[in-house]
Every structure is written in structure tokens, then in C-alpha cells.
Design an enzyme around this catalytic site. Structure first.
Site, short mmCIF file in Angstrom:
data_model
loop_
_atom_site.label_atom_id
_atom_site.label_comp_id
_atom_site.label_asym_id
_atom_site.label_seq_id
_atom_site.Cartn_x
_atom_site.Cartn_y
_atom_site.Cartn_z
N GLU A 25 0.81 -1.24 0.00
CA GLU A 25 0.00 0.00 0.00
C GLU A 25 0.84 1.28 0.00
OE1 GLU A 25 -2.73 -0.58 3.29
OE2 GLU A 25 -3.73 -2.22 2.25
N ASP A 48 -1.15 -3.98 -3.24
CA ASP A 48 -1.97 -2.78 -2.98
C ASP A 48 -3.43 -3.05 -3.25
OD1 ASP A 48 -2.55 -0.05 -2.32
OD2 ASP A 48 -0.62 0.54 -3.17
N GLU A 87 -5.89 -10.78 -1.61
CA GLU A 87 -6.76 -10.60 -0.42
C GLU A 87 -8.23 -10.55 -0.83
OE1 GLU A 87 -5.44 -7.35 2.09
OE2 GLU A 87 -3.32 -7.76 1.69
C1 GLA Z 1 -4.87 -4.68 4.16
C2 GLA Z 1 -3.67 -5.48 4.60
C3 GLA Z 1 -4.08 -6.78 5.23
C4 GLA Z 1 -5.26 -6.62 6.16
C5 GLA Z 1 -6.37 -5.94 5.46
C6 GLA Z 1 -7.58 -5.79 6.34
O1 GLA Z 1 -5.43 -5.12 3.01
O2 GLA Z 1 -2.79 -5.77 3.55
O3 GLA Z 1 -3.01 -7.29 5.94
O4 GLA Z 1 -4.86 -5.88 7.29
O5 GLA Z 1 -5.92 -4.66 5.09
O6 GLA Z 1 -7.67 -6.71 7.35
#
Ligand code: GLA
Length: 347
Positions: free
Chosen positions: A144, A186, A254
Site C-alpha cells: 500500500e 496494494d 486478499e
Molecule cells: C490490508 C492489509 C491486510 C489486512 C487488510 C484488512 O489489506 O494488507 O493485511 O490488514 O488490510 O484486514
């Protein structure tokens, strides 16, 4: 209507089996899920062949105070993965979140110098990546670093070290484990064109400077506002970074599909037939696209952010509300969309 089946059932359909040889399928889990006698652990073993630790390998957990490293939970994760032939992702080395304050301060509380910050960063990376050399397959090296508008995030990392911390982090990780895939990760890369363009430009710049970037992680926290056509275009754009480094891969790192538009407090979870149909159609089209990318060699892993709906971070963020973003529901029930996604692997 199917009988309820559970992700942990020995005879349940299996995501990792459905996509075997084309795409690794994983989840973010926690070390307390790894107790072999539990349904959670059976579900992990039945469904997934790649895993991320949701929180326990982040800087604040691994090095809460300078020089005091805490490895027990990460050790447990790595031992489990190795024993079960599961590919492991390390998450995350450099991030503005969940990073202890001491990284950025001198002893008297004033801001650390650039040299000191970078030295601490290198020590953290060398120690962690070096410890699991050859065992953790890939690392989210920086997380990020961009804004949605396509600028550099004005984090303490950036304020103190400028853009240099990014290249330095990749170099340190590469020194510690030359064979590991090193990923820049990201969110909103699928939805914000300026951010995807900025990621493209940043990775191109890094690769041209000889920085060993091996992957782009598109987090893919999706929801009702996600435009799939835009997602496809931005994923293809980032996959085209392979022109500068043919081994570079995309990963969906994610994935979840929230029931709510992110900040909209007025939405309630009234799960109508229409919403169920839209959810299923969305996941189906998404996985058809992932398979297309996978078959073209551009994407090799999709990781869900959470083992099942009941433990998703989206039940608590940006505020408390019951959410249903995953394919595996509460109590590990397989949702209809789970079967749809398995179906995409069949053609
Ligand atoms: C971001 C981070 C993750 C997690 C998410 C929300 O995406 O990369 O590690 O903390 O936020 O839980």
C-alpha cells in the site's frame, strides 16, 4: 437445493483440487487455526494449497520492540505449510499499518534519520526473510505505498526516506532469499485507473533499475461497486508488465466480495434472491477471468482474505456489521457460489 456440506468434509468438493495445475487457491488464516483436531484446520487442508498469515507476520507482531523478535507463531505457520506441502506467502515486510512506532523515532522521540530507518528496515527484512529462506515462497515486500489518485502515500516511510525505501526493501529481501518471489501489494488497483497506472509506472521504473520485483499483488477487496470490466482492464494492464520481466506474476492476494459499498452506513444485510443471484454471477465471472489469466501464465494464485464469513475483517470494518463476502459461510458451510466457482474450472 444442495444438502449443506462443509468445507472440512473429507468428501466435500475442493477448491485446490478443482483448480490444480492452473491456479493456486488460498486463504488468510491465523496460527490458532492450525490445531489438527479442528474443523478449521481440516477445511484449510481440504480446500487450500497456498496460505497467508492474516496478522502474525506483520512488523508489530514480529518485532514489537527493536531487536526483540517473536517468531513462535510464524514458525508454527511455516512448519505446518512445509509438512503439508502448502505454498506460503509472507505478509508483510514494509507497511504504514501495524508497524511499531519505534521504527520511525530516535531515542529522544524525534523523527529517525533516513539512514537509521533504512538500516532498521534492512535488519527487519534480513532477519525475517533470512530465517525462512527457501521455505516461504513469496513475500509481500511493500504494502500500500500508493494513493488512490496515483501519488505516493505520505506515510512515515515516505516522509523520512522518500521513494528509496521501496527499492531498498526489495534489495534486502532478495539478498536474504534470492529464490523468493518478491511482491508489491496494494488495494483498489482494479477500480482506480490512476492507481493502476501509477503501479504500472512504479514497477516499470523499479524493474528498469534492476530491482527484483517478481509480482504485483492486487488485493481485490471487492464489493457491489466493483466494475468487472474495469477490473479486467486494469489486471491486464498490470499483467503487461511482463514485457519488462517475463517471470513477473499477478496474484489476487486478499480477495473478498463485501455485501456493502465500503463506507455506506445506510446499507443493511437484507439478502434477497436478487442479491444472491448477483453475488453468484459476480464470483462466477471473476473466476472465469482468473482462469483466463492463469491459463495465459499471468496469474498464479488467488487468496481469500479469511477462512469463512464469520471471521472476515469485513464484519468489523469500516464498522461492525454482519458481512458475507466469501465462498465459505459461517460454520464452514459451502455457499452456492462456492459450487459455481468450482464449476468454472470445468469449462
Ligand atoms: C490490508 C492489509 C491486510 C489486512 C487488510 C484488512 O489489506 O494488507 O493485511 O490488514 O488490510 O484486514
Amino acid at each position: 437445493m444442495q444438502n449443506p456440506a462443509y468445507a472440512c468434509d473429507p468428501g466435500a468438493p475442493s477448491l485446490k483440487e478443482a483448480f490444480a495445475g492452473r491456479l493456486k487457491i488460498g486463504a488468510a488464516i491465523n496460527s490458532w487455526n492450525l490445531d489438527p483436531a479442528t474443523p478449521a484446520c481440516s477445511a484449510i487442508l481440504r480446500q487450500f494449497n497456498i496460505l497467508t498469515l492474516e496478522n502474525e507476520s506483520k512488523p508489530i507482531m514480529v518485532q514489537p520492540e527493536e531487536g526483540r523478535f517473536v517468531f513462535d507463531k510464524v514458525d508454527r505457520f511455516v512448519d505446518f505449510g512445509e509438512k503439508n506441502g502448502i505454498t506460503l506467502r509472507g505478509h508483510t515486510l514494509v507497511w504504514h499499518g501495524q508497524c511499531p512506532r519505534w521504527f520511525f523515532c530516535e531515542e529522544d522521540g524525534s523523527p529517525a534519520s533516513k539512514e537509521k530507518l533504512l538500516e532498521r528496515m534492512r535488519t527487519h527484512i534480513r532477519t525475517l526473510v533470512g530465517r525462512y529462506k527457501g521455505r516461504v515462497d513469496r513475500w509481500d515486500v511493500v504494502n500500500e505505498v500508493l494513493t488512490d489518485e496515483g501519488g505516493m502515500r505520505n506515510s512515515l516511510w515516505y516522509q523520512i526516506a522518500g521513494e528509496d525505501f521501496i527499492a531498498e526493501a526489495f534489495r534486502a529481501a532478495h539478498e536474504a532469499d534470492p529464490a523468493a518471489r518478491l511482491v508489491i501489494n496494494d488495494y483498489n488497483l482494479e477500480s482506480h485507473d490512476a492507481k493502476a497506472d501509477a503501479m504500472f509506472a512504479l514497477v516499470k521504473r523499479l524493474l528498469e533499475a534492476g530491482v527484483p520485483v517478481g509480482g504485483v499483488g492486487m488485493q481485490m477487496h471487492l464489493g457491489p461497486a466493483t466494475d468487472l470490466e474495469k477490473l479486467k482492464a486494469n489486471a491486464e494492464k498490470l499483467a503487461s508488465l511482463r514485457q519488462f520481466s517475463p517471470d513477473l506474476k499477478l496474484e489476487a492476494t486478499e480477495l473478498d466480495v463485501s455485501a456493502f459499498r465500503f463506507e455506506d452506513p445506510s446499507e443493511t444485510l437484507e439478502w434477497t434472491d436478487e442479491r444472491e443471484a448477483a453475488f453468484r454471477a459476480f464470483y462466477t465471472e471473476l473466476f472465469r477471468f482468473y482462469l483466463k489469466l492463469a491459463d495465459e501464465g499471468k496469474l498464479d494464485a488467488v487468496i481469500f482474505w479469511g477462512l469463512h464469513d464469520g471471521v472476515s475483517w469485513l464484519n468489523g470494518f469500516p464498522r461492525r456489521r454482519r458481512n458475507v463476502p466469501l465462498l465459505i459461510g459461517r460454520d464452514l458451510v459451502l455457499k452456492p457460489a462456492f459450487y459455481d466457482v468450482i464449476g468454472t474450472a470445468k469449462g
